[in-house]
Scaffold this motif. Structure first.
Motif, PDB file in Angstrom:
ATOM      1  N   SER A  45       0.824  -1.213   0.000  1.00 44.78           N
ATOM      2  CA  SER A  45       0.000   0.000   0.000  1.00 44.78           C
ATOM      3  C   SER A  45       0.854   1.257   0.000  1.00 44.78           C
ATOM      4  O   SER A  45       0.597   2.209  -0.754  1.00 44.78           O
ATOM      5  CB  SER A  45      -0.936   0.007   1.216  1.00 44.78           C
ATOM      6  OG  SER A  45      -1.874  -1.044   1.140  1.00 44.78           O
ATOM      7  N   ALA A  46       1.875   1.289   0.847  1.00 45.19           N
ATOM      8  CA  ALA A  46       2.755   2.453   0.904  1.00 45.19           C
ATOM      9  C   ALA A  46       3.455   2.677  -0.433  1.00 45.19           C
ATOM     10  O   ALA A  46       3.604   3.818  -0.889  1.00 45.19           O
ATOM     11  CB  ALA A  46       3.779   2.275   2.017  1.00 45.19           C
ATOM     12  N   LEU A  93       0.894   4.121  -3.025  1.00 49.35           N
ATOM     13  CA  LEU A  93       0.611   5.534  -2.793  1.00 49.35           C
ATOM     14  C   LEU A  93       1.789   6.413  -3.191  1.00 49.35           C
ATOM     15  O   LEU A  93       1.606   7.531  -3.687  1.00 49.35           O
ATOM     16  CB  LEU A  93       0.251   5.761  -1.327  1.00 49.35           C
ATOM     17  CG  LEU A  93      -1.096   5.170  -0.877  1.00 49.35           C
ATOM     18  CD1 LEU A  93      -1.262   5.320   0.633  1.00 49.35           C
ATOM     19  CD2 LEU A  93      -2.251   5.849  -1.607  1.00 49.35           C
ATOM     20  N   VAL A 140      -5.934   3.424  -1.693  1.00 47.53           N
ATOM     21  CA  VAL A 140      -5.496   2.039  -1.842  1.00 47.53           C
ATOM     22  C   VAL A 140      -6.690   1.212  -2.325  1.00 47.53           C
ATOM     23  O   VAL A 140      -7.478   0.710  -1.526  1.00 47.53           O
ATOM     24  CB  VAL A 140      -4.935   1.480  -0.517  1.00 47.53           C
ATOM     25  CG1 VAL A 140      -4.517   0.024  -0.697  1.00 47.53           C
ATOM     26  CG2 VAL A 140      -3.738   2.311  -0.071  1.00 47.53           C
ATOM     27  N   PRO A 156       4.112  12.024   1.307  1.00 49.04           N
ATOM     28  CA  PRO A 156       2.727  11.543   1.440  1.00 49.04           C
ATOM     29  C   PRO A 156       1.773  12.671   1.795  1.00 49.04           C
ATOM     30  O   PRO A 156       2.145  13.635   2.462  1.00 49.04           O
ATOM     31  CB  PRO A 156       2.819  10.516   2.571  1.00 49.04           C
ATOM     32  CG  PRO A 156       3.996  10.952   3.371  1.00 49.04           C
ATOM     33  CD  PRO A 156       4.973  11.516   2.372  1.00 49.04           C
ATOM     34  N   ARG A 202      -4.087  10.207   5.515  1.00 45.06           N
ATOM     35  CA  ARG A 202      -4.198   8.796   5.164  1.00 45.06           C
ATOM     36  C   ARG A 202      -4.536   7.936   6.381  1.00 45.06           C
ATOM     37  O   ARG A 202      -5.210   6.927   6.268  1.00 45.06           O
ATOM     38  CB  ARG A 202      -2.878   8.294   4.574  1.00 45.06           C
ATOM     39  CG  ARG A 202      -2.503   8.946   3.257  1.00 45.06           C
ATOM     40  CD  ARG A 202      -3.425   8.519   2.143  1.00 45.06           C
ATOM     41  NE  ARG A 202      -2.999   9.081   0.872  1.00 45.06           N
ATOM     42  CZ  ARG A 202      -3.720   9.101  -0.209  1.00 45.06           C
ATOM     43  NH1 ARG A 202      -4.951   8.630  -0.181  1.00 45.06           N
ATOM     44  NH2 ARG A 202      -3.258   9.608  -1.334  1.00 45.06           N
ATOM     45  N   LEU A 231       0.501   4.908   6.601  1.00 45.27           N
ATOM     46  CA  LEU A 231       0.419   5.385   5.223  1.00 45.27           C
ATOM     47  C   LEU A 231       0.408   6.899   5.129  1.00 45.27           C
ATOM     48  O   LEU A 231       0.608   7.456   4.048  1.00 45.27           O
ATOM     49  CB  LEU A 231      -0.820   4.807   4.536  1.00 45.27           C
ATOM     50  CG  LEU A 231      -0.869   3.287   4.446  1.00 45.27           C
ATOM     51  CD1 LEU A 231      -2.100   2.838   3.686  1.00 45.27           C
ATOM     52  CD2 LEU A 231       0.392   2.736   3.789  1.00 45.27           C
TER      53      LEU A 231
END
Length: 308
Positions: A33-34, A37, A51, A243, A247, A255
């Motif tokens: 997921s990280a 993103l 995600v 980021p 999140r 995240l």
């Protein structure tokens, strides 16, 4: 004027043969997921906003199911995006979307996303369990680049346990956390399946799958992401390291932080006896999973069966 990718099946298949999508898969709780993103912030790739795991290579008929899956809708920009794609499928199927073959459903899903949801961008998608569908991935998209995330098995099991406790503490329904509720032996079996899939991919598509160890990705994110950008053929962009806030509310608190941010210290959920068993049962794949880089048969192929 040449046909667009969704005008007929020949054009669709030609588009898929020349497309260069980037697919993220691998072991769950290993940074997929990280990584998705981060790459979604690259100006050349689909800017997927959250995600969204599509499972489209595993379950292509879900594209036609009702009620539609929320993540499929989200990936295409909402209900309108999915409805528009189904209209194109009906045309391809001679008036009946259900007449379209599974392989063409998958091709059309990404072609529609590239044409309507994220025009001018290169396909980017993340579903961990697509690691089991890599033969289909490369059959449909022979120029794909795959990023396969892996992590030390003991850390993965600990991560599963922490996430399960967190989901249950929030009072979520069992259906929301059932995927986390696995025994140690079930997870060991899963690790072996992922490892087997990656070793087979090293033979089927040498050099097209980049193994991304979690420790490597998080120890020096800038260097790791630069190497991954080089692998997929795109210049590194510093935006990958920034980021967006917020999140943590929707998905996972990690995240909303930089990839290399140190985790909040927490006691392990595993006893030493359990950790020792996990290390013993997974020592071979654990050693393979520490290596970052493209997979090739000489280093990652399936080991020969022992002599009888």
């Amino acid at each position: 004027m040449s046909a667009g990718p969704l005008d007929d099946l020949g054009a669709l298949r030609g588009w898929a043969a020349s497309a260069q999508p980037v697919f993220i898969c691998g072991q769950e709780r290993s940074g997929t997921s990280a990584l998705q993103l981060a790459l979604a912030r690259h100006p050349a790739l689909f800017p997927v906003p959250h995600v969204f795991e599509t499972f489209v290579f595993n379950e292509p008929r879900a594209l036609l199911a009702d009620p539609p899956r929320r993540m499929l809708q989200g990936y295409l920009g909402g209900p309108e995006g999915l409805a528009a794609m189904r209209e194109r499928l009906a045309v391809l199927g001679g008036g009946d979307a259900a007449a379209v073959a599974d392989e063409d459903l998958i091709r059309a899903f990404f072609a529609h996303a590239a044409s309507c949801a994220y025009p001018g961008r290169r396909p980017l998608e993340k579903t961990p369990s697509h690691v089991y569908s890599l033969p289909r991935v490369f059959a449909l998209f022979p120029q794909a680049r795959v990023l396969a995330c892996v992590r030390e098995p003991v850390e993965v099991v600990d991560s599963y346990r922490r996430r399960l406790r967190r989901e249950q503490a929030l009072g979520k329904a069992p259906g929301d956390w059932a995927w986390l509720d696995k025994t140690d032996q079930q997870l060991i079996a899963q690790f072996r399946r992922v490892d087997q899939a990656l070793r087979e991919a090293a033979v089927r598509a040498p050099g097209q799958v980049f193994q991304v160890p979690y420790a490597w990705l998080t120890a020096d994110p800038a260097a790791a992401l630069a190497a991954l950008c080089d692998f997929i053929g795109e210049p590194f962009d510093p935006a990958l390291l920034a980021p967006r806030p917020g999140r943590s509310v929707r998905i996972d608190e990690r995240l909303g932080q930089p990839l290399g941010a140190p985790p909040t210290p927490e006691p392990t959920t595993l006893t030493e006896a359990v950790a020792a068993t996990l290390r013993r049962e997974t020592w071979g794949l654990s050693r393979r999973w520490r290596v970052a880089g493209p997979l090739h048969p000489d280093t990652h192929a399936e080991a020969p069966a022992p002599a009888r």
